[in-house]
Scaffold this motif. Structure first.
Motif, PDB file in Angstrom:
ATOM      1  N   ALA A  65       6.093   3.571   6.199  1.00 52.69           N
ATOM      2  CA  ALA A  65       7.012   3.551   7.422  1.00 52.69           C
ATOM      3  C   ALA A  65       8.401   2.868   6.929  1.00 52.69           C
ATOM      4  O   ALA A  65       9.631   2.992   7.314  1.00 52.69           O
ATOM      5  CB  ALA A  65       6.445   2.816   8.605  1.00 52.69           C
ATOM      6  N   THR A  66       8.188   1.775   5.762  1.00 55.44           N
ATOM      7  CA  THR A  66       9.256   1.044   5.503  1.00 55.44           C
ATOM      8  C   THR A  66      10.194   1.922   4.656  1.00 55.44           C
ATOM      9  O   THR A  66      11.214   1.552   4.101  1.00 55.44           O
ATOM     10  CB  THR A  66       9.084  -0.244   4.699  1.00 55.44           C
ATOM     11  N   ASP A  67       9.725   2.889   3.912  1.00 51.41           N
ATOM     12  CA  ASP A  67      10.319   3.791   3.159  1.00 51.41           C
ATOM     13  C   ASP A  67      10.924   3.075   1.586  1.00 51.41           C
ATOM     14  O   ASP A  67      11.744   3.328   1.032  1.00 51.41           O
ATOM     15  CB  ASP A  67      11.569   4.474   3.667  1.00 51.41           C
ATOM     16  N   ALA A  68       9.993   1.942   1.402  1.00 52.37           N
ATOM     17  CA  ALA A  68      10.250   1.233   0.047  1.00 52.37           C
ATOM     18  C   ALA A  68       9.940   2.156  -0.939  1.00 52.37           C
ATOM     19  O   ALA A  68       8.829   2.893  -0.956  1.00 52.37           O
ATOM     20  CB  ALA A  68       9.405  -0.173   0.074  1.00 52.37           C
ATOM     21  N   PRO A  69      10.433   2.060  -2.112  1.00 48.78           N
ATOM     22  CA  PRO A  69      10.364   2.999  -3.222  1.00 48.78           C
ATOM     23  C   PRO A  69       9.189   2.461  -3.904  1.00 48.78           C
ATOM     24  O   PRO A  69       8.570   3.316  -4.958  1.00 48.78           O
ATOM     25  CB  PRO A  69      11.505   2.918  -4.063  1.00 48.78           C
ATOM     26  N   ILE A  70       8.691   1.241  -3.951  1.00 53.72           N
ATOM     27  CA  ILE A  70       7.547   0.575  -4.614  1.00 53.72           C
ATOM     28  C   ILE A  70       6.240   0.458  -3.836  1.00 53.72           C
ATOM     29  O   ILE A  70       6.686  -0.416  -2.814  1.00 53.72           O
ATOM     30  CB  ILE A  70       8.016  -0.430  -5.385  1.00 53.72           C
ATOM     31  N   LEU A  71       5.197   0.799  -3.866  1.00 51.24           N
ATOM     32  CA  LEU A  71       3.986   0.594  -3.292  1.00 51.24           C
ATOM     33  C   LEU A  71       2.997  -0.379  -4.038  1.00 51.24           C
ATOM     34  O   LEU A  71       2.465   0.241  -5.027  1.00 51.24           O
ATOM     35  CB  LEU A  71       3.417   1.690  -2.659  1.00 51.24           C
ATOM     36  N   LEU A  72       2.763  -1.422  -3.517  1.00 58.71           N
ATOM     37  CA  LEU A  72       1.453  -2.223  -4.266  1.00 58.71           C
ATOM     38  C   LEU A  72       0.292  -2.231  -3.744  1.00 58.71           C
ATOM     39  O   LEU A  72       0.120  -2.309  -2.356  1.00 58.71           O
ATOM     40  CB  LEU A  72       1.853  -3.578  -4.450  1.00 58.71           C
ATOM     41  N   MET A  73      -0.722  -1.758  -4.408  1.00 55.79           N
ATOM     42  CA  MET A  73      -2.046  -1.525  -3.648  1.00 55.79           C
ATOM     43  C   MET A  73      -3.285  -2.478  -4.329  1.00 55.79           C
ATOM     44  O   MET A  73      -3.380  -1.947  -5.295  1.00 55.79           O
ATOM     45  CB  MET A  73      -2.498  -0.219  -3.573  1.00 55.79           C
TER      46      MET A  73
END
Length: 444
Positions: free
Chosen positions: A179-187
């Motif tokens: 939802a934040t539309d951030a380009p980087i996703l840390l999992m």
């Protein structure tokens, strides 16, 4: 372009951190450093380049440093030394305010244990990241609904976490990050707490999302099969150090050391390796307008019983067998008269996983043709396929991965350059018990 860069990054906990770092640089082990200084080296001299839109997996056993690395990317942990760059910005030198902006706009994180608030609805949980950024109620709810729709929870927006399964809860966490539309996703071990079936479903969904959204994802796991299934590239860690970075095929076929080799020895190779990773180059060449006698000569010289026929730019035109060529030569016929058309041949694409080509390989009387956009790019003799599944490389003494004479020599004509129009060799027929081996491999 690199979205994330780590340059010689260290993370050391405890006292005498600078002394501990110098000892590590001098070659002392983590245990020696801890015994001498009391400091614990979690990450040692780590350097990575993670490309924009890449799904990059960091894997290792407990205590290897993988979760510490991901927490230094968004500075939840401050690096002891080194530099972390996000989109060209060195975040190790940012003020607290600037760091909050980077975290809010460029980075989202999904945790192992969901981190949902039980008193909030699914919709409000998904909107939490936007709420902390000060996004208005109407906008954040609209964006959160869209994210929940993407992860398959569009009909559960009014439910509470206690009414959801484990997989659904993790989907809410993923929607909150999207939802934040951030380009980087840390999992960080995002699927580790899920049951195997749900875990695989989440892996499938993440791969679908990655294909459609193109996020840069750093995924932490201790599960090698998971890493090899989803990762564009994988970094393997041991005792705080990165010991190898590469694709799943690179790591499986060319492990950097004994530790990596032991780590990958039980991997289902048929689900990691593809046709392109085991195929051999088509070598023997002959102009397609030459007749059956020319084909017989090539077969005799190369000691093969069949040939693939290709035209300009290696376009696959078909194949011929020795008995048919001999009969055509006896009656002064042409090669086209005995040509097996491409539609009647068994062929695979370069990205076909090996488990999908076991049955075709067992049923085909010829080695498999590997075809890309109509071009013959390789061949897979059945003995080569079995050797790949068994983990035997080109140095195995009892298996030839090259010519049928077992020498591995280049059988091209002098000069070693293939013509644009040519006929390419097939290997000798397989051993008679191949089908049984293929069934065993398929059931593994």
């Amino acid at each position: 372009m690199s979205e994330i860069e780590l340059d010689s990054v260290y993370k050391i906990f405890g006292p005498q951190q600078e002394r501990a770092r110098k000892m590590l640089d001098e070659g002392h082990t983590r245990d020696e450093v801890q015994k001498e200084t009391g400091a614990v080296a979690a990450v040692i001299d780590a350097s990575l380049r993670i490309g924009q839109g890449e799904l990059f997996v960091v894997m290792g056993l407990s205590g290897s440093g993988k979760s510490t690395i991901v927490r230094m990317i968004n500075r939840l942990f401050e690096p002891t030394a080194g530099r972390v760059t996000i989109g060209g910005t060195d975040i190790t030198g940012l003020s607290a305010r600037e760091l909050r902006r980077v975290r809010a706009e460029q980075i989202s994180m999904v945790f192992q244990h969901f981190a949902l608030m039980p008193h909030r609805t699914v919709l409000d949980n998904a909107a939490w990241g936007l709420e902390t950024r000060g996004v208005g109620t109407a906008e954040r709810r609209e964006r959160s609904r869209e994210a929940l729709q993407i992860v398959g929870l569009g009909d559960r927006v009014d439910a509470y976490p206690g009414q959801l399964s484990g997989g659904m809860k993790q989907r809410v966490g993923l929607a909150r990050a999207l939802a934040t539309d951030a380009p980087i996703l840390l999992m960080d071990e995002a699927f580790s707490a899920l049951d195997p079936l749900i875990r695989r479903e989440m892996q499938d969904q993440m791969l679908d999302l990655q294909e459609s959204l193109g996020k840069t994802i750093v995924f932490i796991t201790h599960d090698l099969n998971e890493a090899m299934r989803i990762g564009d590239r994988i970094a393997v860690m041991k005792d705080g150090r990165i010991v190898q970075v590469g694709t799943a095929e690179n790591i499986l076929q060319d492990p950097a050391n004994d530790y990596v080799a032991s780590f990958v020895q039980d991997v289902d190779r048929s689900r990691v390796l593809t046709a392109s990773s085991v195929m051999e180059d088509p070598r023997s060449t002959l102009g397609p307008h030459e007749g059956p006698r020319a084909a017989m000569r090539v077969m005799r010289e190369q000691q093969v019983s069949a040939l693939f026929v290709v035209g300009p730019q290696r376009k696959l035109r078909g194949a011929v067998r020795d008995d048919a060529v001999t009969e055509a030569a006896r009656r002064d016929g042409t090669l086209d008269e005995v040509l097996i058309a491409p539609d009647d041949l068994t062929w695979v694409t370069p990205d076909a996983p090996l488990y999908e080509i076991l049955a075709p390989a067992a049923e085909s009387p010829l080695p498999l043709a590997v075809v890309d956009d109509g071009r013959l790019v390789g061949v897979i003799p059945r003995v080569t396929l079995l050797a790949a599944l068994a983990g035997e490389g080109e140095d195995s003494p009892h298996v030839s991965l090259a010519g049928s004479d077992g020498t591995g020599a280049n059988h091209d004509r002098p000069g070693g350059v293939e013509s644009a129009s040519s006929i390419s060799h097939l290997s000798d027929p397989p051993p008679p018990d191949l089908g049984g081996h293929a069934e065993e491999a398929a059931g593994a």
